[in-house]
Design a protein around this motif. Structure first.
Motif, short mmCIF file in Angstrom:
data_model
loop_
_atom_site.label_atom_id
_atom_site.label_comp_id
_atom_site.label_asym_id
_atom_site.label_seq_id
_atom_site.Cartn_x
_atom_site.Cartn_y
_atom_site.Cartn_z
N HIS A 607 54.84 48.68 19.08
CA HIS A 607 54.20 48.22 17.84
C HIS A 607 55.05 48.66 16.65
CE1 HIS A 607 50.43 48.22 20.37
NE2 HIS A 607 50.33 47.06 19.76
N LYS A 755 51.86 42.03 14.33
CA LYS A 755 51.53 43.44 14.55
C LYS A 755 52.53 44.14 15.46
CE LYS A 755 47.46 42.76 16.28
NZ LYS A 755 46.15 43.12 16.82
N PHE A 756 53.43 43.37 16.09
CA PHE A 756 54.44 43.96 16.97
C PHE A 756 55.79 43.98 16.26
CE2 PHE A 756 51.25 42.23 19.82
CZ PHE A 756 51.07 43.27 20.73
#
Length: 801
Positions: A607, A755-756
């Motif tokens: 992440h 989100k990554f």
């Protein structure tokens, strides 16, 4: 009158068994899927709301201001709570939760255990929070020194029974403690999860009492009960002013306090470090799951509307006769609404059985502990009934008004004007838009999870057994233990470190100032720091890009460090090997020399982007060695057994703590894995329900065109041409749905992937796969009825009425 409505509705369903079966099954699947998903959503949204003072409880959040920005922590000084209770009228009560190490070791009847699910709390804990006690007085159980409260689950684990009040356990750093109470197992919808509560009243320990009064010791997490109608902004200003005076200017310049409402903790802790929350919720998944539930219900409702309006062609004479004999419009509407509600209620009965069958699977999927039985049916019934009645009304309103559009004379003549075929097409397209969006979503999530599993992390994470070092005695004999671990059959290599890559604990940080060739010291920056021994390179397979690794000579290595490629880039180093760095940690400044550059490796979850990190020797002054990591090539169970014997030989106080590193990495992506499974479930159910409706529509289309099919066959039409005629319209609708669904899915998934730090690209292949899958499924669905029609006897078709 109502009885008559139900009687007629029931007879209609009996006469049209296929129509009833498709509708009831589709609605039952929709109700079951929606109820399961909404139960999950409801549970996530209920976190921490079972406490009677939940609307007035807040958690302290500490903001640390540094050169590189701000960081937020769920910890503060234990002295803060007592100070605010004594001096601010807005604070009614407070409690501070503490730990002494991630795991605490204890002994019961000579058997050693290690527990990480524990807190050290005073009697104020059970005043602030409403955790129920099965045995013991909540005011007294933690009021005396060396008192322990166990959960029912922990009592059964340790003693095989729960009535153990008065029994003793010996806890490391505390001594012999008496069990004074048994608590109910912590609710799953609590961000605080514990199996053991330990009284912090053991003032005979020299290191403990000063810590409770020190404004520079950030070792607790405080929760406050505020007076009704307290203005949080005003309260925060007061706290910062008061705490600033007590901490002194040096700490006040870098730390600020804010307060987070209890019910916001589960979803609002993404950026908060060192918090006590057992898990961090993701609001975006809750929104998505809610939409999937709605989509399932909409698809099932659309099925009913489509099938009901198609069926209207064959009920036109019935409606015409009813109108001629004086049936009022509202009576006819009521009749069809009763019919749709009856179908929904029958679907409800089936969905109850489906819930009972699928709940264990759903619990496994989500990690929850929902219970569905006759005893708990009452908890689910309001939701089930509401969904069923709502879906019955929504499904029945349009068909009832549509059927009433038939004029009596036209209906009795068997004429069919304005059968809203275009609307039915639109509804089929709508169903498949939803289904294709879910298929694409599922494929993207699956590909991203596969990417996570397969991504080159810069090190090997397979077959690595991590053993925690708990006692100072072990650290003193670190090299001897490492040597004994390396001689275990099936152990290829052993490494020792302060932290391990894919770390779940807080990674150490130091202030680093790079010194150029002229001796000038650059600006100080906060940099992550780990200590490795010589064996870590072979154990993890780290790759040295420039320079060398540690030599294995402890004295020579102690003032040497390696840095990663990201550190080289961040600090603008052209010739990093040989560079001198000033490290400052806890007020101590140590000059060290860079001897090598490691290729970037993901020392946190993906992440996060790889950040600069400095790797010092295992005996560095900036962190105690805390782990052995064994690279296992043989039988894992045998290695664990032998490692346990070695641990017990050198550590007489603590139980061995171990885990596989790849399992820890999987825990980083638990939410994504659960979401992936739920997407698959939602997509599968949506496609299945949509295909049920498509099958029903195909059946009605064949029934409606039975004479046309017979005439075409008599005139020489081939089986293929008849199949093409009956299926092409539906395939075009699915293709149109695909064209509309693709950009919608692209936008949704592109946002989710943000989100990554490391992510896949949403390529064309995903969309083509989803579109092809939808077309194939639709073809299979319509082909059965189409092939039967194509092979039917034309004489029978021409004789039909």
């Amino acid at each position: 009158m109502l009885k008559n409505y139900f009687k007629i509705a029931f007879r209609t369903l009996v006469r049209n068994k296929g129509y009833a079966f498709i509708n009831i099954l589709g609605l039952a699947i929709g109700i079951t899927g929606a109820t399961l998903l909404l139960t999950y959503v409801q549970d996530e949204n209920s976190f921490d709301r079972f406490h009677s003072k939940s609307d007035r409880i807040v958690r302290t959040v500490l903001t640390y201001h540094h050169l590189d920005g701000e960081r937020f922590y769920g910890e503060n000084q234990p002295v803060l709570a007592k100070t605010l209770v004594d001096e601010l009228p807005e604070v009614e009560d407070a409690t501070t939760l503490q730990k002494i190490g991630n795991f605490i070791d204890f002994e019961v009847d000579g058997v050693r255990f290690a527990e990480d699910n524990y807190f050290m709390v005073g009697s104020d804990f059970l005043r602030v929070f409403d955790f129920n006690l099965l045995q013991g007085n909540k005011i007294q159980v933690l009021s005396k020194p060396n008192s322990v409260v166990l959960t029912e689950r922990m009592a059964n684990r340790l003693f095989g029974r729960s009535d153990v009040v008065g029994q003793t356990v010996t806890i490391a750093y505390v001594g012999e403690c008496t069990i004074t109470g048994i608590a109910e197992n912590t609710p799953m919808n609590s961000h605080l999860q514990f199996d053991m509560l330990i009284s912090p009243l053991f003032g005979d320990q020299e290191w403990w009492e000063p810590d409770q009064k020190d404004w520079s010791s950030f070792s607790g997490a405080s929760y406050f009960v505020l007076a009704p109608n307290t203005d949080l902004n005003s309260f925060t200003e007061k706290v910062n002013k008061l705490a600033g005076e007590r901490m002194g200017k040096k700490l006040d310049d870098v730390y600020d306090y804010s307060f987070q409402p209890l019910h916001n903790i589960h979803f609002g802790s993404k950026s908060i470090e060192k918090g006590l929350e057992a898990s961090k919720g993701d609001k975006s998944y809750i929104i998505i799951f809610r939409f999937i539930a709605i989509f399932l219900l909409l698809i099932a409702s659309v099925n009913y509307m489509n099938l009901a309006t198609s069926k209207a062609v064959f009920r036109a004479k019935e409606i015409g006769i009813r109108k001629v004999v004086g049936a009022a419009k509202k009576q006819l509407i009521a009749q069809f609404l009763v019919e749709s509600i009856l179908i929904a209620l029958l679907a409800l009965l089936i969905s109850i059985e489906m819930m009972d069958i699928t709940m264990p699977f759903f619990n496994q999927l989500t990690g929850k502990e929902f219970e569905f039985s006759w005893a708990t049916l009452g908890d689910y019934l309001p939701m089930l009934m509401t969904i069923s009645v709502l879906i019955g009304l929504v499904s029945g309103i349009y068909p009832s008004f549509f059927i009433l559009r038939y004029m009596p004379v036209e209906a009795l003549k068997g004429e069919n004007k304005g059968d809203s075929f275009s609307l039915r097409k639109a509804l089929v397209i709508f169903q498949f838009i939803i289904s294709i969006v879910l298929i694409i979503t599922t494929l993207v999530v699956q590909n991203q999870m596969s990417f996570i599993q397969d991504k080159d992390l810069g090190f090997n994470d397979e077959n690595l057994l991590v053993i925690d070092i708990s006692g100072g005695e072990v650290r003193e004999k670190f090299k001897i233990m490492r040597s004994e671990f390396s001689r275990i059959p099936g152990v290829q290599s052993v490494g020792g470190s302060t932290r391990v890559p894919s770390e779940w604990k807080t990674i150490f940080e130091v202030q680093a100032s790079f010194i150029d060739n002229k001796g000038s010291v650059g600006d100080s920056s906060t940099v992550y720091y780990m200590g490795f021994d010589y064996g870590m390179k072979e154990t993890f397979g780290f790759r040295v890009k420039e320079g060398t690794y540690f030599s294995g000579n402890d004295q020579a290595d102690s003032l040497k460090v390696l840095i990663n490629e990201e550190a080289v880039k961040a600090f603008g180093l052209t010739n990093p090997v040989g560079t001198m760095i000033n490290l400052k940690d806890r007020g101590v400044r140590v000059p060290v020399q860079v001897i090598g550059v490691l290729e970037n490796f993901n020392f946190k979850s993906i992440h996060n982007k790889v950040e600069p990190i400095i790797i010092g020797a295992w005996n560095n002054p900036s962190g105690l060695v805390d782990y052995f990591t064994l690279k296992v090539t043989g039988n894992l169970a045998n290695v664990i057994e032998k490692a346990t014997l070695i641990h017990e030989k050198f550590d007489k106080e603590t139980a061995i703590e171990y885990h596989l590193l790849e399992n820890q990495r999987a825990a980083f992506y638990k939410k994504e894995s659960q979401a992936n499974a739920i997407f698959k479930l939602g997509a599968g159910l949506s496609v299945f329900v949509a295909c049920l409706g498509l099958f029903g529509l195909t059946s009605f289309s064949v029934q409606k065109r039975i004479k046309e099919i017979g005439i075409r066959k008599v005139l020489g039409a081939s089986h293929w041409s008849l199949f093409y005629m009956l299926s092409t319209s539906f395939i075009r609708q699915v293709m149109l749905a695909f064209l509309i669904a693709s950009p919608i899915a692209y936008i949704l998934m592109n946002n989710w992937l943000q989100k990554f730090a490391y992510r896949i690209d949403v390529g064309l292949g995903v969309f083509l796969t989803a579109g092809l899958a939808a077309i194939i499924v639709a073809l299979i669905t319509v082909s059965y009825r189409s092939v039967i029609a194509a092979n039917s006897n034309p004489v029978k078709a021409l004789k039909s009425e």
